[in-house]
Design a protein around this motif. Structure first.
Motif, short mmCIF file in Angstrom:
data_model
loop_
_atom_site.label_atom_id
_atom_site.label_comp_id
_atom_site.label_asym_id
_atom_site.label_seq_id
_atom_site.Cartn_x
_atom_site.Cartn_y
_atom_site.Cartn_z
N LEU A 78 43.83 22.00 74.78
CA LEU A 78 42.42 22.25 74.50
C LEU A 78 41.90 21.29 73.42
CD1 LEU A 78 42.36 26.15 74.48
CD2 LEU A 78 41.62 24.62 76.32
N MET A 79 42.73 21.01 72.42
CA MET A 79 42.30 20.13 71.33
C MET A 79 42.08 18.69 71.83
SD MET A 79 44.77 21.60 68.29
CE MET A 79 44.18 20.51 67.01
N ILE A 80 42.96 18.23 72.70
CA ILE A 80 42.79 16.89 73.26
C ILE A 80 41.52 16.82 74.10
CG2 ILE A 80 43.76 15.21 74.88
CD1 ILE A 80 46.54 16.23 73.97
N ALA A 81 41.28 17.85 74.90
CA ALA A 81 40.06 17.87 75.72
C ALA A 81 38.82 17.87 74.84
CB ALA A 81 40.08 19.10 76.63
N VAL A 82 38.84 18.65 73.76
CA VAL A 82 37.70 18.69 72.85
C VAL A 82 37.44 17.31 72.24
CG1 VAL A 82 36.93 19.58 70.61
CG2 VAL A 82 37.85 21.15 72.31
N THR A 83 38.50 16.60 71.90
CA THR A 83 38.35 15.25 71.35
C THR A 83 37.59 14.35 72.31
OG1 THR A 83 40.40 15.42 70.09
CG2 THR A 83 39.59 13.21 70.54
N HIS A 84 37.96 14.37 73.57
CA HIS A 84 37.33 13.49 74.55
C HIS A 84 35.91 13.94 74.89
CE1 HIS A 84 41.56 12.16 75.97
NE2 HIS A 84 41.08 11.33 75.06
N ILE A 85 35.71 15.24 75.02
CA ILE A 85 34.37 15.75 75.36
C ILE A 85 33.38 15.42 74.26
CG2 ILE A 85 33.00 17.84 75.78
CD1 ILE A 85 35.68 19.09 76.87
N THR A 86 33.77 15.69 73.02
CA THR A 86 32.84 15.46 71.91
C THR A 86 32.64 13.97 71.64
OG1 THR A 86 34.66 15.65 70.32
CG2 THR A 86 33.43 17.65 70.83
N GLY A 87 33.72 13.20 71.71
CA GLY A 87 33.60 11.77 71.45
C GLY A 87 32.79 11.04 72.50
N HIS A 88 32.80 11.55 73.73
CA HIS A 88 32.08 10.87 74.81
C HIS A 88 30.59 11.16 74.79
CE1 HIS A 88 32.48 8.59 78.54
NE2 HIS A 88 31.56 9.37 79.07
N TYR A 89 30.22 12.42 74.57
CA TYR A 89 28.81 12.80 74.68
C TYR A 89 28.13 13.11 73.35
CZ TYR A 89 29.49 13.03 79.71
OH TYR A 89 29.75 12.70 81.02
N SER A 90 28.90 13.32 72.30
CA SER A 90 28.30 13.64 70.99
C SER A 90 28.98 12.84 69.90
CB SER A 90 28.43 15.15 70.70
OG SER A 90 28.04 15.94 71.80
N PRO A 91 28.95 11.52 69.99
CA PRO A 91 29.73 10.69 69.05
C PRO A 91 29.32 10.88 67.58
CG PRO A 91 28.23 9.34 70.36
CD PRO A 91 28.25 10.69 70.98
N LYS A 92 28.02 11.00 67.32
CA LYS A 92 27.59 11.15 65.92
C LYS A 92 27.97 12.53 65.37
CE LYS A 92 23.68 7.96 66.32
NZ LYS A 92 22.19 7.81 66.24
N THR A 93 27.75 13.55 66.16
CA THR A 93 28.12 14.90 65.72
C THR A 93 29.64 15.03 65.61
OG1 THR A 93 26.19 15.74 66.93
CG2 THR A 93 27.81 17.36 66.19
N ALA A 94 30.34 14.42 66.55
CA ALA A 94 31.81 14.45 66.52
C ALA A 94 32.33 13.75 65.27
CB ALA A 94 32.38 13.78 67.76
N LEU A 95 31.68 12.66 64.88
CA LEU A 95 32.08 11.94 63.67
C LEU A 95 31.85 12.81 62.44
CD1 LEU A 95 33.10 9.28 62.46
CD2 LEU A 95 30.70 8.52 62.34
N ALA A 96 30.72 13.51 62.43
CA ALA A 96 30.42 14.37 61.28
C ALA A 96 31.41 15.53 61.16
CB ALA A 96 28.99 14.91 61.40
N TRP A 97 31.87 16.02 62.30
CA TRP A 97 32.79 17.17 62.31
C TRP A 97 34.25 16.75 62.46
CZ3 TRP A 97 31.63 22.28 61.39
CH2 TRP A 97 30.28 22.57 61.27
N HIS A 98 34.49 15.45 62.51
CA HIS A 98 35.86 14.90 62.56
C HIS A 98 36.68 15.46 63.73
CE1 HIS A 98 35.14 13.05 58.66
NE2 HIS A 98 34.75 14.23 58.19
N THR A 99 36.06 15.62 64.86
CA THR A 99 36.80 16.14 66.02
C THR A 99 37.82 15.12 66.54
OG1 THR A 99 35.09 15.37 67.56
CG2 THR A 99 34.90 17.63 66.73
N ASN A 100 37.68 13.87 66.13
CA ASN A 100 38.65 12.87 66.58
C ASN A 100 40.06 13.16 66.06
OD1 ASN A 100 37.61 12.24 63.92
ND2 ASN A 100 38.68 10.28 64.05
N VAL A 101 40.15 13.95 64.98
CA VAL A 101 41.48 14.30 64.43
C VAL A 101 42.29 15.08 65.46
CG1 VAL A 101 42.65 15.59 62.61
CG2 VAL A 101 40.61 14.26 62.07
N PHE A 102 41.59 15.84 66.32
CA PHE A 102 42.29 16.60 67.35
C PHE A 102 43.07 15.70 68.30
CE2 PHE A 102 38.89 20.17 67.06
CZ PHE A 102 39.49 20.64 65.90
N GLY A 103 42.69 14.43 68.36
CA GLY A 103 43.36 13.51 69.26
C GLY A 103 44.83 13.31 68.91
N PHE A 104 45.20 13.57 67.66
CA PHE A 104 46.60 13.46 67.26
C PHE A 104 47.47 14.54 67.91
CE2 PHE A 104 44.73 11.15 63.59
CZ PHE A 104 45.44 9.96 63.73
#
Length: 428
Positions: free
Chosen positions: A39-65
């Protein structure tokens, strides 16, 4: 994936003697871990693809690890049967049946992958025909139907990550399956050496067992140390392209040469688990493994943060150490035949179910987010929009993952088990 492990708890709460410990079919808690990671990997891709600015603010890219944790988990689970056999009495220490191992590994991934890839490519036509690192976020640019024979064969055989022109094509997250297969292929070869040494040397078998991940750890760390040298000849200095683009730098970073250490750290955790399980570890230390692992996580996380700030190529090695420690926190009581509340909590049925279908869900989630975007169903780059995207994409992903699991994955694994069951009477 099934695992042979004991999780029974004696009435006294103390560990049972090794000779009386029964074998169990599953390590409770780890399917739940796999579900959370998926689920965390999926959230990383979903947020990074369609909400890059919001994802950056909420650091969802960390889930990619979380993907690193998957590799560590594979190292732990797949090495367990080899390590358990290796530490038996010398006369009984035999390499697990490699044919059965190969059949099960192929049945575990290939049927589901091939079905999903063919459907994504020829029906949905959202396979990447061009490297996604060259495409703008929030679009399905570069996708379509693969018709190039070389690219098609590479994706069907999960070898696309070995060619700069094909890397990240098809279902682009599937590069990790290529890496998993490299690990699968290496495991029996490395342990074959260990088993032969077991017959010839008067060495503690646990030391021989630890030597295998030690070799892989050195391989991965040396491979990472050589990254700057490879990058110097990659033809680009762009960080994203060096890691994901159509060049030899990206091929190298996604290879077993630079990721073997992730699997190795899971294997080290398996050695510790078996030592506890067999009572080979001093009782005082065995009781404290869980506490020591928990205490060690914080300083390792601090080091990981520093490595991340400096964009060090060794950051994933630090993440892998954290993952191995977290696995020990979950399973250490089980090795001692005691209850683990954390393992029981992670075995909560809905989370465990996501873990069971995690392979299919992992393969579906990126095509799903592309199709939903093509249909215009994905929301904008705001927090509410990001949350809506997560809910919608995960719901569709879990639905499709469930169908694939019950129609393809589970029948394939059951067929592999029947093949092994038929073979045993013949051998007897």
């Amino acid at each position: 994936m099934s695992q042979d492990v004991t999780n029974a708890t004696p009435a006294s709460g103390s560990p049972e003697p090794a000779s009386t410990r029964p074998a169990r079919a599953r390590i409770i808690g780890l399917d739940g871990v796999r579900g959370v990671l998926c689920l965390m990997i999926a959230v990383t891709h979903i947020t990074g693809h369609y909400s890059p600015k919001t994802a950056l603010a909420w650091h969802t890219n960390v889930f990619g690890f979380s993907l690193v944790y998957f590799f560590v988990l594979s190292g732990f689970l797949l090495s367990l049967p080899f390590i358990r056999n290796l530490v038996k009495d010398r006369a009984a220490a035999t390499l697990p049946n490699v044919t059965d191992y190969t059949v099960h590994r192929l049945a575990r991934i290939l049927p589901a992958y091939l079905l999903i890839f063919l459907f994504v490519n020829f029906v949905l036509q959202v396979a990447y025909v061009q490297n996604p690192a060259l495409q703008p976020l929030g679009t399905d640019d570069g996708t379509g139907m693969i018709t190039d024979p070389g690219m098609l064969i590479a994706n069907l055989t999960l070898t696309q990550s070995y060619f700069p022109a094909y890397i990240q094509t098809g279902i682009n997250p599937s590069w990790s399956l290529t890496l998993e297969y490299a690990f699968y292929a290496s495991l029996p070869v490395l342990f074959l050496v260990a088993f032969r040494l077991r017959k010839r040397l008067a060495v503690n078998p646990l030391v021989l067992a630890a030597a295998v991940p030690a070799f892989l750890l050195v391989l991965g760390l040396v491979g990472r140390a050589l990254m700057p040298l490879v990058f110097a000849h990659a033809g680009t200095t762009d960080f994203m392209l060096l890691n994901w683009g159509p060049n030899w730098g990206a091929v190298y970073t996604k290879s077993y040469l630079t990721n073997a250490d992730n699997f190795a750290l899971g294997m080290f955790a398996a050695v510790v688990f078996v030592a506890m399980e067999r009572g080979e570890m001093p009782e005082r230390l065995s009781r404290r493994i869980r506490t020591l692992s928990a205490v060690a996580i914080l300083p390792v996380l601090v080091v990981c943060g520093a490595l991340l700030v400096f964009a060090s190529q060794f950051v994933t090695a630090g993440v892998a150490i954290v993952a191995a420690l977290m696995i020990l926190i979950i399973v250490a009581p089980l090795a001692r035949h005691q209850k683990s509340r954390l393992a029981t909590a992670l075995d909560f049925r809905p989370i465990r179910f996501v873990g069971e279908i995690s392979l299919s869900a992992y393969l579906w989630h990126f095509p799903v987010l592309l199709v939903l975007g093509r249909l215009g169903w994905m929301s904008g780059d705001t927090l509410p929009g990001m949350l809506l995207n997560i809910v919608l994409a995960l719901a569709v992903t879990i639905l499709l993952g469930s169908l694939t699991y019950y129609l393809i994955e589970k029948p394939g694994m059951n067929y592999a088990k029947r093949l092994r069951a038929k073979k045993k009477p013949v051998l007897a």
